[in-house]
Design a protein around this motif. Structure first.
Motif, PDB file in Angstrom:
ATOM      1  N   TYR A  75       0.262   5.022   1.195  1.00 18.93           N
ATOM      2  CA  TYR A  75      -0.409   6.029   1.784  1.00 18.93           C
ATOM      3  C   TYR A  75       0.023   7.553   1.911  1.00 18.93           C
ATOM      4  O   TYR A  75       1.444   7.661   1.965  1.00 18.93           O
TER       5      TYR A  75
ATOM      6  N   SER B 253     -10.124  -8.392  -1.518  1.00 23.55           N
ATOM      7  CA  SER B 253      -8.525  -8.470  -1.441  1.00 23.55           C
ATOM      8  C   SER B 253      -7.991  -7.055  -0.834  1.00 23.55           C
ATOM      9  O   SER B 253      -6.824  -7.005  -0.813  1.00 23.55           O
ATOM     10  N   ASN B 254      -8.841  -6.156  -0.670  1.00 27.58           N
ATOM     11  CA  ASN B 254      -8.481  -4.600  -0.430  1.00 27.58           C
ATOM     12  C   ASN B 254      -8.266  -4.472   0.878  1.00 27.58           C
ATOM     13  O   ASN B 254      -9.679  -4.518   1.420  1.00 27.58           O
ATOM     14  N   TYR B 255      -7.305  -4.996   1.699  1.00 30.79           N
ATOM     15  CA  TYR B 255      -7.298  -4.877   3.164  1.00 30.79           C
ATOM     16  C   TYR B 255      -6.727  -3.604   3.615  1.00 30.79           C
ATOM     17  O   TYR B 255      -6.028  -3.224   4.601  1.00 30.79           O
ATOM     18  N   LYS B 256      -7.109  -2.381   3.067  1.00 31.92           N
ATOM     19  CA  LYS B 256      -6.561  -1.057   3.231  1.00 31.92           C
ATOM     20  C   LYS B 256      -7.106  -0.630   4.632  1.00 31.92           C
ATOM     21  O   LYS B 256      -8.154  -1.333   5.201  1.00 31.92           O
ATOM     22  N   LEU B 257      -6.446   0.262   5.525  1.00 29.99           N
ATOM     23  CA  LEU B 257      -6.726   0.874   6.672  1.00 29.99           C
ATOM     24  C   LEU B 257      -7.466   2.244   6.490  1.00 29.99           C
ATOM     25  O   LEU B 257      -6.956   2.934   5.559  1.00 29.99           O
TER      26      LEU B 257
ATOM     27  N   PHE C 173      -7.842  -1.182  15.071  1.00 25.77           N
ATOM     28  CA  PHE C 173      -6.321  -0.961  15.495  1.00 25.77           C
ATOM     29  C   PHE C 173      -6.171   0.485  15.984  1.00 25.77           C
ATOM     30  O   PHE C 173      -6.826   1.454  15.885  1.00 25.77           O
TER      31      PHE C 173
ATOM     32  N   ASN D  31     -11.883 -10.347   6.435  1.00 23.47           N
ATOM     33  CA  ASN D  31     -11.506 -11.249   5.200  1.00 23.47           C
ATOM     34  C   ASN D  31     -12.353 -11.720   4.393  1.00 23.47           C
ATOM     35  O   ASN D  31     -11.945 -11.944   3.144  1.00 23.47           O
TER      36      ASN D  31
ATOM     37  N   ARG E 231     -10.179  -1.958   9.551  1.00 21.59           N
ATOM     38  CA  ARG E 231     -10.118  -2.760   8.408  1.00 21.59           C
ATOM     39  C   ARG E 231     -10.972  -3.644   8.232  1.00 21.59           C
ATOM     40  O   ARG E 231     -11.642  -4.231   9.039  1.00 21.59           O
TER      41      ARG E 231
ATOM     42  N   ALA F  40      -2.851  -5.813  -4.393  1.00 20.02           N
ATOM     43  CA  ALA F  40      -3.301  -6.821  -3.614  1.00 20.02           C
ATOM     44  C   ALA F  40      -2.437  -8.273  -3.761  1.00 20.02           C
ATOM     45  O   ALA F  40      -2.257  -8.870  -2.758  1.00 20.02           O
TER      46      ALA F  40
ATOM     47  N   PHE G 152      -8.295   5.409   8.449  1.00 19.22           N
ATOM     48  CA  PHE G 152      -7.669   6.004   9.764  1.00 19.22           C
ATOM     49  C   PHE G 152      -8.667   7.475  10.143  1.00 19.22           C
ATOM     50  O   PHE G 152      -9.112   8.056   9.420  1.00 19.22           O
ATOM     51  N   GLY G 153      -8.424   7.534  11.564  1.00 23.56           N
ATOM     52  CA  GLY G 153      -8.922   8.736  12.116  1.00 23.56           C
ATOM     53  C   GLY G 153      -7.776   9.692  11.992  1.00 23.56           C
ATOM     54  O   GLY G 153      -6.683   9.465  11.293  1.00 23.56           O
TER      55      GLY G 153
ATOM     56  N   ARG H 146      -4.804 -12.470   4.175  1.00 21.93           N
ATOM     57  CA  ARG H 146      -6.063 -12.686   4.965  1.00 21.93           C
ATOM     58  C   ARG H 146      -5.875 -12.926   6.385  1.00 21.93           C
ATOM     59  O   ARG H 146      -6.522 -12.633   7.282  1.00 21.93           O
TER      60      ARG H 146
ATOM     61  N   TYR I  29      -2.825   0.744  -4.087  1.00 19.28           N
ATOM     62  CA  TYR I  29      -2.493  -0.527  -3.403  1.00 19.28           C
ATOM     63  C   TYR I  29      -2.312  -1.568  -4.385  1.00 19.28           C
ATOM     64  O   TYR I  29      -2.783  -1.500  -5.566  1.00 19.28           O
TER      65      TYR I  29
ATOM     66  N   GLN J  13      -1.017  -4.278   9.273  1.00 20.50           N
ATOM     67  CA  GLN J  13      -0.202  -3.664   8.216  1.00 20.50           C
ATOM     68  C   GLN J  13       1.184  -3.198   8.895  1.00 20.50           C
ATOM     69  O   GLN J  13       1.167  -2.699   9.961  1.00 20.50           O
TER      70      GLN J  13
ATOM     71  N   LEU K  38      -5.175   6.627   1.576  1.00 21.25           N
ATOM     72  CA  LEU K  38      -4.637   5.637   0.781  1.00 21.25           C
ATOM     73  C   LEU K  38      -4.822   6.199  -0.717  1.00 21.25           C
ATOM     74  O   LEU K  38      -5.443   6.566  -1.261  1.00 21.25           O
TER      75      LEU K  38
ATOM     76  N   TYR L 199       0.750  -1.254   0.099  1.00 15.25           N
ATOM     77  CA  TYR L 199      -0.053   0.086   0.161  1.00 15.25           C
ATOM     78  C   TYR L 199       0.907   1.431  -0.025  1.00 15.25           C
ATOM     79  O   TYR L 199       1.962   1.165   0.778  1.00 15.25           O
TER      80      TYR L 199
ATOM     81  N   TYR M 141     -11.669  -5.344  11.830  1.00 15.07           N
ATOM     82  CA  TYR M 141     -10.688  -5.198  12.477  1.00 15.07           C
ATOM     83  C   TYR M 141     -10.478  -3.825  12.930  1.00 15.07           C
ATOM     84  O   TYR M 141     -10.697  -2.877  12.145  1.00 15.07           O
TER      85      TYR M 141
ATOM     86  N   ILE N 238       1.070  -6.221   4.045  1.00 19.24           N
ATOM     87  CA  ILE N 238       0.419  -7.189   4.813  1.00 19.24           C
ATOM     88  C   ILE N 238       0.370  -8.564   4.138  1.00 19.24           C
ATOM     89  O   ILE N 238       0.428  -8.697   3.131  1.00 19.24           O
TER      90      ILE N 238
ATOM     91  N   LEU O 116      -3.754   9.189   7.744  1.00 15.92           N
ATOM     92  CA  LEU O 116      -3.460   8.669   6.484  1.00 15.92           C
ATOM     93  C   LEU O 116      -4.451   8.173   5.574  1.00 15.92           C
ATOM     94  O   LEU O 116      -5.399   7.661   5.904  1.00 15.92           O
TER      95      LEU O 116
END
Lengths: 113, 118
Positions: free
Chosen positions: A35, B102-106, B35, B98, B95, A50, B108-109, A97, A48, A102, A45, A33, B33, A94, A43
């Motif tokens: 950012y 497949s985009n596991y981007k975060l 974090f 699963n 995030r 995959a 953020f605040g 799954r 990315y 990250q 994005l 990714y 998820y 990452i 942050l």
């Protein structure tokens, strides 16, 4: 095991110049990714990847291009830098799954004058 | 789209005291998820703690713990026995799980800047 590395750490560009930010990870991660971090914005994005051979746009892709050179490397290119691209850029990866965290590189501070 | 809100731009705490940082999020997904990341002046993003949405038990890592209220979509971070080294910007992040592609981007605040006073 260096984790995620980024080069350069700092860069100053003039408006209209181009440059490529490099990112590499040695953790055999599938997804990578890019950012950007701006004051008061968190942050966001940019792009990315995959998996090796695929790339997709994120929230703020305008003015950027990316290349997933191989599983390890994911580069971000600014073709014609603008002052609005002054920011701190982070690369992250990452595994996939099963492991949700990250891992981030140390960041590149870019200033466009 | 998911959003993450940190309503406290800045917080301060006395050394050895306890502080709680707030985070709320908005999502229509059930699998995700959450974090907390710490960013000291060095700029490095450091994972502090992780919470899986399907787990009812709040995550704990040494002096760091969370209060995860799924129905209220709230995810606060409690730092106990604060130390000078805890001074940093703290980011809450979301995030998807699963099952969402497949985009596991975060997401953020905007962050909370924590100052620790000696």
């Amino acid at each position: 095991n260096a984790g995620v590395t980024q080069t350069p750490k700092f860069q100053v560009l003039k408006t209209g110049q181009s440059m490529t930010l490099q990112c590499a990870q040695d953790m055999n991660h599938n997804s990578m990714y890019w950012y950007r971090q701006d004051p008061g914005m968190g942050l966001r994005l940019i792009y990315y990847s995959a998996s090796e051979g695929t790339t997709d746009k994120g929230e703020v892709p305008n003015g950027y291009n990316v290349s997933r050179l191989n599983k390890r490397e994911f580069s971000l290119r600014l073709e014609s830098a603008a002052p609005s691209q002054t920011s701190v850029y982070f690369c992250a990866s990452i595994r996939g799954r099963a492991l949700p965290e990250q891992y981030f590189g140390p960041g590149t501070r870019l200033t466009v004058t | 789209a998911q959003t993450v809100t940190q309503s406290q731009p800045e917080m301060s705490v006395q050394e050895a005291e306890t502080v709680t940082l707030s985070c709320t999020y908005d999502t229509s997904e059930s699998d995700y998820y959450l974090f907390w990341y710490k960013q000291p002046p060095s700029r490095q993003m450091i994972l502090v703690i992780r919470q899986e949405a399907y787990k009812q038990q709040n995550a704990t890592e040494n002096r760091f713990s969370v209060n995860f209220q799924k129905a209220a979509k709230s995810f606060s971070l409690k730092i106990s026995d604060s130390q000078l080294g805890d001074a940093a910007m703290y980011f809450c992040a979301y995030r998807r799980g699963n099952s969402g592609g497949s985009n596991y981007k975060l997401t953020f605040g905007k962050g909370t800047l924590l100052t620790v006073n000696p």
